[in-house]
Enzyme design. Structure first.
Site, short mmCIF file in Angstrom:
data_model
loop_
_atom_site.label_atom_id
_atom_site.label_comp_id
_atom_site.label_asym_id
_atom_site.label_seq_id
_atom_site.Cartn_x
_atom_site.Cartn_y
_atom_site.Cartn_z
N HIS A 47 0.86 -1.18 0.00
CA HIS A 47 0.00 0.00 0.00
C HIS A 47 0.90 1.23 0.00
CE1 HIS A 47 -3.59 2.44 0.83
NE2 HIS A 47 -2.78 3.16 1.60
N CYS A 48 0.81 2.01 -1.07
CA CYS A 48 1.67 3.18 -1.23
C CYS A 48 0.98 4.40 -0.63
CB CYS A 48 1.97 3.40 -2.70
SG CYS A 48 3.09 4.78 -3.01
N VAL A 49 1.60 5.00 0.38
CA VAL A 49 1.01 6.18 1.01
C VAL A 49 1.14 7.40 0.10
CG1 VAL A 49 1.35 5.31 3.33
CG2 VAL A 49 3.17 6.63 2.23
N ASN A 77 -1.74 6.97 -2.05
CA ASN A 77 -2.97 6.76 -1.28
C ASN A 77 -3.82 5.67 -1.93
OD1 ASN A 77 -4.62 7.25 0.94
ND2 ASN A 77 -5.88 8.74 -0.16
N ASN A 78 -3.15 4.63 -2.38
CA ASN A 78 -3.82 3.53 -3.05
C ASN A 78 -2.93 2.30 -2.96
OD1 ASN A 78 -5.77 2.15 -4.44
ND2 ASN A 78 -5.32 3.04 -6.44
#
Length: 607
Positions: free
Chosen positions: A434-436, A439-440
């Site tokens: 999950h890539c901050v 945001n996805n």
């Protein structure tokens, strides 16, 4: 009754019926209700007068003889049939015990005969012995119960209306698989054989519904469709009439039957769908935010991706405003054009990776059975872990077991390489992480966009650093001023040099790291989880054998379609989605519980 004198059987048979003015009780099952109706052993002096056999023994036909059975009629019909010559086998079939089985028991009436009998008009002519036996069946009640014996009378008796018929009165055993008088007249159907269903709806008796108001009628029957005939479908034409007789459609009801032909002409009326229920994304239960009519989505979390977009757009805009015009005229137009191309690749891949469905697996595909309320609460539930065998790409015969797990949140068995993201609250296919910054989640459907964003951001930062530094150095050389004076003249390009130097290492490290992971045939989660085991126990079941094949299999593979199709209209009853829209559901269940647990002041007493 006990003081009445006893008489012989022969005298009672000859005198009981003319003396009494009431009908005798009907015979049940072929057994007479009076013992005096039983014929004597000699068979010559007395005759058996039952509800079934009301003619003399000389005129009765043997049951073993093929042909139409005699009509079970009243005394009036008996007086008309006495002139028919008796059968030669009638003496052999006589017995002192009457027949216990109705002759129509083995010959039930088919639905075609039933329709023909009901639609045939009533005739007033008196039957003659030379007429066909069907005329006798049409003018007399053919039911066992209705054949009671009446006192003989010389007055002409009123003819009974045509009988509806029962399953005991058809002269020929019908084929239950094909014989049926379909209301549409074009196909043969399987008949249930329940003539009692004709009396199902008594409210519609003698009510004629206009054809244009009958919703159950099929008005578009093709006249050219040939009807499917069978040998028993010509029973209604036994009298030699080629044209069908007019039928009285009052109080008629269609027989219940199932279609035996796949090419049925009956129209299937589908129930009208409800009004616009919205789109699928409005009923999705994951922690996902949708916009653009379900075309774009993002995690319902802190929108750090907005800051990521600003970090890309703002320095690029400053470069286009200050450095691009000077470089276009003094160095080469290719420099700003190449920078614009890199910016387009970087920003478009960022948008795609941030708002595209990463590969969300539908929910509620494998729901577990609910626990029994009376069951043991300490009872161990069903297993939630399993193993799946995966064929290796490096060998034609080798395979390896990989673990799979049941997701209690999504109620599905996750496929291999699928994991549940606690931020998005979704199970994502081939989840990498999950890539901050986006945001996805980064999954199978947007991993290539993420990789393109990281690589193009690295090149864009390095290009920004080099182009801005070239701007300052070329200006210093052309103008013959010091380096400090050039920086003082072009402060914004110098600031972009610093920004590029600070921004390039982070996407560059991610780019190198994912090149390493793709070459190994692993995802970020798989690589981190493999470090829990010793090196001898670490396996890579999804590798293609070498680095280049792994790069091609990941970066050149087509993007699979989305499973949930959020833009499509919602269909009621879709188990993958919720039955209630997100805006109609309670936003915070815990907050509602806190409200319920708050202190409630006592109600003031009145009076």
């Amino acid at each position: 009754m006990s003081s009445a004198p006893e008489t012989s059987d022969a005298d009672h048979v000859s005198t009981a019926q003319p003396a009494l003015g009431i009908p005798r009780p009907p015979s049940v099952g072929g057994i007479s209700s009076r013992m005096t109706d039983v014929a004597s052993e000699d068979g010559e002096q007395s005759q058996a007068n039952t509800g079934i056999s009301s003619r003399p023994p000389q005129s009765q036909r043997s049951l073993s003889r093929r042909g139409p059975p005699p009509a079970r009629s009243s005394i009036t019909a008996h007086s008309q049939m006495t002139s028919r010559p008796g059968s030669s086998a009638s003496r052999l079939s006589r017995s002192h015990i009457p027949s216990l089985t109705a002759q129509g028991f083995f010959r039930p009436m088919s639905s075609q005969r039933l329709q023909a009998h009901r639609g045939r008009p009533v005739t007033k002519e008196t039957a003659t012995p030379s007429e066909d036996w069907n005329d006798q069946l049409d003018q007399n009640r053919q039911s066992i119960i209705s054949n009671g014996t009446f006192p003989q009378s010389s007055a002409p008796q009123e003819e009974a209306p045509p009988s509806r018929g029962t399953e005991f009165t058809d002269p020929i055993i019908p084929d239950r698989n094909t014989s049926n008088a379909s209301p549409f007249g074009n196909t043969t159907s399987r008949s249930v054989g329940e003539s009692a269903k004709l009396l199902h709806d008594r409210d519609r008796v003698y009510k004629i519904t206009p054809q244009h108001l009958d919703l159950g009628a099929n008005h578009n029957i093709e006249k050219s469709d040939p009807s499917q005939r069978s040998p028993l479908s010509f029973l209604s034409l036994q009298n030699g009439n080629t044209a069908p007789e007019p039928r009285d459609n009052r109080a008629h009801e269609r027989l219940s039957s199932a279609d035996s032909s796949p090419g049925s002409i009956q129209k299937q009326h589908h129930a009208p769908t409800s009004a616009n229920l919205g789109k699928n994304y409005e009923y999705f239960t994951g922690n996902t935010l949708f916009f653009g009519g379900g075309r774009f989505q993002n995690s319902r979390d802190k929108p750090i991706n907005i800051a990521t977009g600003i970090f890309v757009v703002l320095p690029s805009a400053l470069f286009f405003a200050y450095s691009a015009p000077w470089l276009w005229h003094h160095i080469s137009p290719a420099v700003p054009i190449l920078f614009a191309y890199l910016f387009y690749i970087c920003f478009s891949s960022f948008i795609h990776a941030s708002v595209v469905d990463p590969g969300i697996i539908p929910r509620n595909l494998h729901p577990m059975p609910p626990p029994e309320p009376s069951g043991d609460p300490l009872l161990i539930g069903p297993p939630t872990n399993d193993w799946v065998m995966v064929k290796l790409a490096t060998s034609d015969v080798a395979a390896m077991d990989v673990p799979v797990k049941y997701c209690k949140t999504c109620n599905i068995w996750r496929p291999p390489r699928c994991y549940h993201c606690r931020v998005c609250d979704n199970c994502v296919e081939t989840l990498d992480h999950h890539c901050v910054w986006l945001n996805n989640c980064v999954g199978r459907r947007n991993y290539r966009y993420f990789f393109a964003f990281v690589s193009s951001a690295t090149l864009l930062a390095l290009f920004l650093l080099g182009a801005s530094l070239a701007h300052v150095l070329v200006y210093r050389a052309r103008e013959g001023v010091s380096f400090g004076s050039a920086i003082d003249k072009w402060r914004v390009p110098w600031a972009m040099v610093i920004y590029g130097a600070l921004a390039a290492p982070y996407p560059a490290s991610l780019w190198a790291y994912h090149l390493f992971l793709i070459g190994r045939g692993e995802t970020t989660r798989e690589y981190l989880n493999s470090h829990k085991f010793a090196k001898a126990d670490r396996h890579r079941p999804f590798t293609q054998g070498n680095i280049f094949r792994n790069w091609i299999s990941v970066l050149a593979r087509p993007r699979p379609p989305t499973y949930l199709q959020f833009k499509r209209p919602y269909q009621e009853g879709d188990q993958r989605l919720s039955a209630m829209k997100r805006k109609d559901r309670p936003r915070d269940v815990e907050a509602q519980a806190d409200i319920e647990m708050q202190h409630v002041p006592p109600t003031p007493r009145q009076g």
